[in-house]
Design an enzyme around this catalytic site. Structure first.
Site, PDB file in Angstrom:
ATOM      1  N   ASP A 391     -60.529 -27.828  33.461  1.00 25.19           N
ATOM      2  CA  ASP A 391     -60.973 -27.293  34.736  1.00 25.19           C
ATOM      3  C   ASP A 391     -61.060 -28.369  35.753  1.00 25.19           C
ATOM      4  O   ASP A 391     -61.920 -29.245  35.598  1.00 25.19           O
ATOM      5  CB  ASP A 391     -62.293 -26.568  34.402  1.00 25.19           C
ATOM      6  CG  ASP A 391     -62.785 -25.614  35.798  1.00 25.19           C
ATOM      7  OD1 ASP A 391     -62.123 -26.129  36.718  1.00 25.19           O
ATOM      8  OD2 ASP A 391     -63.426 -24.592  35.587  1.00 25.19           O
ATOM      9  N   HIS A 392     -60.123 -28.577  36.589  1.00 26.23           N
ATOM     10  CA  HIS A 392     -59.971 -29.498  37.751  1.00 26.23           C
ATOM     11  C   HIS A 392     -61.209 -29.552  38.595  1.00 26.23           C
ATOM     12  O   HIS A 392     -61.243 -30.529  39.383  1.00 26.23           O
ATOM     13  CB  HIS A 392     -58.666 -29.335  38.219  1.00 26.23           C
ATOM     14  CG  HIS A 392     -57.923 -30.420  38.634  1.00 26.23           C
ATOM     15  ND1 HIS A 392     -58.965 -31.653  38.952  1.00 26.23           N
ATOM     16  CD2 HIS A 392     -56.750 -31.107  39.146  1.00 26.23           C
ATOM     17  CE1 HIS A 392     -58.071 -32.700  39.389  1.00 26.23           C
ATOM     18  NE2 HIS A 392     -56.700 -32.453  39.586  1.00 26.23           N
ATOM     19  N   ARG A 393     -61.995 -28.519  38.531  1.00 24.88           N
ATOM     20  CA  ARG A 393     -62.906 -28.454  39.537  1.00 24.88           C
ATOM     21  C   ARG A 393     -64.092 -29.459  39.097  1.00 24.88           C
ATOM     22  O   ARG A 393     -65.015 -29.997  39.860  1.00 24.88           O
ATOM     23  CB  ARG A 393     -63.320 -26.993  39.783  1.00 24.88           C
ATOM     24  CG  ARG A 393     -62.895 -26.145  40.319  1.00 24.88           C
ATOM     25  CD  ARG A 393     -63.461 -24.596  40.149  1.00 24.88           C
ATOM     26  NE  ARG A 393     -63.411 -24.181  38.932  1.00 24.88           N
ATOM     27  CZ  ARG A 393     -63.843 -22.881  38.535  1.00 24.88           C
ATOM     28  NH1 ARG A 393     -64.379 -22.182  39.336  1.00 24.88           N
ATOM     29  NH2 ARG A 393     -63.672 -22.676  37.449  1.00 24.88           N
TER      30      ARG A 393
END
Ligand code: CAO
Length: 421
Positions: A391-393
């Protein structure tokens, strides 16, 4: 019974405008004022209502068609003889004007013609509108980042990535209806079967992950030559027989070691807007199990405290419980990170979907012997394909690359996996 054409009425300065929604189907019973289609120009969209009751016997427009006043929308069969009325015959005072301040439904207009004025709602180019529509996003809900709130393609992407479960669900149920123009049986014999229950249950989680989490996948290869030599040499101390431990047990162990070093991979976020993330202090590794009923992901609890033999035994136990549908439901929840291994089947790299509410998943491919350039020459090594989706967040690309490096170390010759059997 009589047949009758329902046509595009005079709705102001609309000419060659695109049909963006078809709201009725062939065979459907409709009533006067029921919406038939939505058309959209640069500035506004309009729902065209039916001017009569009846049953739709032919559909003459489809999404993407350009229509103008007088074009036939549908043909209906009506039970009563009615004088043909179209909005063309309606008094001018009753026609909607194109530019208005807000979305309105005016009672002195032909009933149900709803004009949505985008010039005061979302400002966006037709290309961006089309993009939003394809994603099932109501562009009027997207905050625009450009001057005067103009919405860009990036705004739409950000909106999709951050909007809550509820708004996503609302949008999907109300806006993402795709009507197929032909049925499958128009092209040959088909069978209709029930979708297995497990697949139906997992579909909402998959949809949620795929649409809500900004995924990135880093691919890498671990050199497991020494690990494989060691693994295949293992024998039972009492019987002397070969031990059947698959590479997966070693990968689980190696993963827990990397998770301890990279705690971000062992987290969950509910909504990024809350500004909080849960950091787990346990190491429960999810294992994707292929079962005749569909994919299930039981958890191997506290894998960090177990040796490889025990991990291997538990792996077999929980995967069998899934295949026999004897797994406790709770065992499918509360994981740190998931491993999905296709190594026993085949294939190298793929793009695993994160198992929400986790933030990372490790895809494992089939290990193969390869010629690798090492110490100035090509030598044969056993290489294991790794596909890490995250999850790039929460996790940055650099952190993911470091995580893979660590995992490779933990599977490599210098790691103490030998002591962990
Ligand atoms: N490279 C090479 N060989 C591998 C391997 C790898 N990465 N992983 C397993 N193998 C070998 C094993 O050593 C075993 O060999 P032997 O038969 O010679 O002993 C054989 O492949 C079969 O292993 P397995 O698949 O039965 O066992 P596992 O521990 O590797 O996997 C489980 C267990 C439950 C993960 C597996 O059975 C399974 O269901 N895999 C599919 C998961 C899946 O569908 N993922 C996709 C999700 S996305 O849709």
């Amino acid at each position: 019974m009589s047949k009758k054409d329902i046509k595009v009425p005079n709705i102001g300065e609309f000419k060659d405008v695109e049909v963006i929604e078809v709201l009725i189907k062939k065979g459907q019973k409709i009533k006067k004022n029921d919406p038939l289609i939505t058309i959209e120009s640069d500035k506004s969209s309009v729902e065209i209502p039916s001017s009569d009751d009846g049953t739709v016997i032919s559909l003459n427009v489809k999404i993407g068609d350009k229509v103008s006043e007088g074009d036939k929308i549908i043909e209906i069969e009506s039970e009563k003889e009615i004088k043909e009325t179209s909005a063309r015959e309606l008094p001018k005072s009753q026609l909607p004007k194109e530019k208005k301040k807000n979305d309105v439904k005016r009672t002195n207009e032909p009933e149900n013609i709803i004009v949505k004025d985008f010039s005061t709602k979302a400002s966006a180019s037709p290309k961006v509108r089309k993009f939003a529509r394809e994603l099932g996003v109501n562009i009027n809900k997207v905050p625009g980042s450009e001057r005067q709130g103009r919405v860009t393609e990036s705004d739409v992407k950000l909106f999709v990535a951050t909007k809550s479960d509820k708004s996503f669900k609302d949008q999907n149920t109300t806006e993402q209806k795709i009507e197929l123009e032909y049925s499958h049986s128009d092209f040959g014999e088909v069978d209709i079967k029930d979708i297995p229950r497990v697949k139906k249950l997992s579909s909402k989680y998959l949809m949620n992950s795929w649409t809500k989490i900004p995924h990135v996948t880093n691919h890498d290869e671990a050199d497991i030559t020494e690990l494989e030599e060691f693994r295949t040499s293992l024998t039972d101390v009492y019987t002397g027989e070969k031990k059947k431990i698959t590479p997966l047990a070693f990968i689980v162990k190696a993963l827990t070691t990397s998770l301890k070093k990279f705690p971000n991979f062992n987290t969950s976020i509910d909504q990024i807007e809350n500004g909080k993330m849960t950091v787990k202090k346990y190491y429960h590794v999810g294992i994707a199990v292929d079962t005749p009923h569909g994919l299930m992901v039981p958890k191997l609890r506290n894998a960090d405290n177990k040796n490889i033999s025990l991990i291997s035994t538990e792996l077999k136990k929980i995967s069998q419980q899934c295949r026999d549908l004897k797994i406790d439901k709770k065992e499918l929840f509360g994981g740190s990170m998931t491993i999905t291994s296709l190594g026993g089947i085949g294939g190298s790299f793929f793009t695993p979907i994160i198992n929400y509410p986790e933030v990372a998943i490790l895809g494992v491919g089939k290990a193969e012997k390869k010629q690798v350039f090492m110490d100035g020459k090509f030598i044969t090594r056993t290489m294991l394909p790794l596909s890490l989706s995250y999850d790039h967040r929460i996790i940055d690309g650099a952190e993911a690359a470091r995580f893979n490096n660590d995992l490779k170390e933990n599977l490599g010759k210098n790691f103490a996996y030998k002591l962990a059997v």
